[in-house]
Design a protein around this motif. Structure first.
Motif, mmCIF file in Angstrom:
data_model
loop_
_atom_site.group_PDB
_atom_site.id
_atom_site.type_symbol
_atom_site.label_atom_id
_atom_site.label_comp_id
_atom_site.label_asym_id
_atom_site.label_seq_id
_atom_site.Cartn_x
_atom_site.Cartn_y
_atom_site.Cartn_z
ATOM 1 N N SER A 43 -42.039 -20.834 -53.457
ATOM 2 C CA SER A 43 -42.560 -19.460 -53.483
ATOM 3 C C SER A 43 -43.516 -19.256 -54.654
ATOM 4 O O SER A 43 -44.556 -18.609 -54.517
ATOM 5 N N ASP A 67 -32.104 -24.324 -54.494
ATOM 6 C CA ASP A 67 -32.778 -23.106 -54.953
ATOM 7 C C ASP A 67 -33.993 -23.433 -55.807
ATOM 8 O O ASP A 67 -35.007 -22.716 -55.754
ATOM 9 N N GLY A 119 -40.311 -19.767 -48.518
ATOM 10 C CA GLY A 119 -39.593 -19.744 -49.791
ATOM 11 C C GLY A 119 -38.734 -18.501 -49.954
ATOM 12 O O GLY A 119 -37.588 -18.577 -50.404
ATOM 13 N N GLN A 141 -35.975 -25.943 -55.394
ATOM 14 C CA GLN A 141 -37.038 -26.282 -54.453
ATOM 15 C C GLN A 141 -37.635 -25.035 -53.801
ATOM 16 O O GLN A 141 -38.855 -24.891 -53.680
ATOM 17 N N GLU A 142 -36.758 -24.129 -53.371
ATOM 18 C CA GLU A 142 -37.212 -22.958 -52.626
ATOM 19 C C GLU A 142 -37.979 -21.976 -53.510
ATOM 20 O O GLU A 142 -39.025 -21.448 -53.117
ATOM 21 N N SER A 154 -35.700 -18.601 -47.641
ATOM 22 C CA SER A 154 -34.740 -19.603 -48.119
ATOM 23 C C SER A 154 -34.009 -19.143 -49.370
ATOM 24 O O SER A 154 -32.804 -19.384 -49.517
ATOM 25 N N THR A 155 -34.719 -18.456 -50.278
ATOM 26 C CA THR A 155 -34.051 -18.008 -51.505
ATOM 27 C C THR A 155 -33.061 -16.891 -51.218
ATOM 28 O O THR A 155 -31.988 -16.832 -51.837
#
Length: 366
Positions: A17, A10, A209, A12-13, A212-213
């Motif tokens: 963003s 998280d 992002g 990273q994602e 993925s989040t």
């Protein structure tokens, strides 16, 4: 362990963003503000889930479409050699100088929490679990959905890899490229075009992002509800799971806002964290789905079992190689040997304990 892997992913994602928002606002929005804005996606998730899982899937489809269009546009702008790309897909070749990069790609793409997410999502289908035929039908259609999603993901990753290989392979600045400066370097190399490639990159990064989040939020729901058996209201459970991930991310954003190089180094360490967690997701899953007394008619067959264990062993070996390479570069001498021994002992002890708990669980079920 799983929550730790989810927090690492998280970070990273959400940072991805936040970097995209910083680019799109011409640097006006700092990383920490982008992290807070990105954290609000859990409320979008809750709002859509109230109207059914299909609405959430529609949002994913839109974000993936934006991502695909953005990176396909970049592919068209940079014009990698399509013929060589197709040949490379059919007959892949790696020399000794590119093995580490290839291993790194595998290590950072295969995330442990997604194993749990894909295993849990099939339960979102409203079917009677007592009817074997309906369950098999749901599994079949979900397998098709997953295959399509993974194929699209593969194509998107192919576009990104080809663009960056065309732009930076063999150049002096290749090792300095990160999320924050990639778009700027691409624009300097290939020009602005009708739409500056910097902003195409930022839009694609933002879509990636965000999807993925939201995926991480969804995975957090299953992980917290499944492992800890928490029976909380959805908004409270989402708030807890998001806070576990967002608070460390906010700290990272405040610390590394002015240092992109340090942020990229942190990203490498987080990839290593994912690598360490992979066995804890794959091995229990494969052990459990092969148990006749637990799975019944849904137990995987000998062919699928053999293939699955081979692929899992390959992924674990690849991630182990990445871990060894990274640690050997960061740590030297006695410290390196000690680190490897500690990791090995911890991994072996954890897997041994995990297998014992799994057998105990199976015994209680039977």
């Amino acid at each position: 362990m799983t929550e730790l892997a989810l927090i690492g992913a998280d970070i990273q994602e959400v940072i991805g963003s936040a970097i995209a928002l910083k680019i799109l606002t011409l640097g006006f929005l700092p990383l920490w503000a982008g992290v807070i804005i990105t954290a609000l996606d859990c409320f979008i998730f809750l709002f859509l889930e109230n109207y059914g899982v299909r609405k959430l899937e529609a949002l994913f489809a839109v974000l993936i479409a934006v991502m695909a269009i953005s990176f396909a546009w970049m592919f068209g702008e940079t014009k990698p050699n399509a013929k060589e790309l197709l040949v490379g897909l059919v007959v892949p070749k790696l020399n000794s100088k590119t093995i580490q990069q290839a291993v790194g790609v595998v290590g950072c793409i295969i995330m442990p929490h997604n194993v749990f997410l894909h295993s849990a999502l099939v339960q979102s289908r409203e079917i009677d679990p007592r009817k074997t035929g309906r369950v098999k039908e749901a599994l079949r259609y979900y397998s098709i959905e997953s295959a399509i999603a993974l194929a699209v993901s593969f194509i998107i990753n192919l576009f990104v890899t080809a663009v960056f290989a065309k732009a930076f392979f063999g150049t002096a600045i290749a090792d300095t490229i990160g999320l924050g400066n990639a778009g700027q370097y691409l624009e300097e190399k290939f020009g602005g075009g009708v739409v500056p490639i910097l902003y195409i990159w930022a839009v694609g990064l933002l879509a990636a992002g965000q999807s993925s989040t939201i995926t991480g939020t969804y995975a957090g729901q299953f992980i917290m509800g499944g492992f800890l058996d928490l029976r909380l209201k959805k908004w409270l459970r989402a708030l807890i799971t998001r806070s576990c991930a967002i608070i460390p991310t906010l700290i990272v954003a405040l610390i590394f806002d002015s240092s992109e190089e340090s942020l990229d180094t942190l990203n490498e360490w987080l990839n290593v964290l994912q690598s360490v967690q992979i066995p804890f997701a794959l091995i229990p899953l494969l052990c459990l789905v092969a148990k006749d007394d637990l799975m019944g008619v849904f137990k995987i067959g000998p062919v699928l079992k053999t293939v699955s264990w081979f692929v899992a062993a390959l992924v674990i070996a690849i991630n182990g190689y990445l871990l060894q390479q990274f640690i050997s570069e960061e740590v030297s001498g006695v410290a390196f040997t000690s680190t490897v021994i500690i990791f090995t002992v911890a991994l072996w002890h954890s897997l041994y304990t995990l297998s014992g708990e799994a057998l105990q669980f199976l015994h209680s079920v039977s």
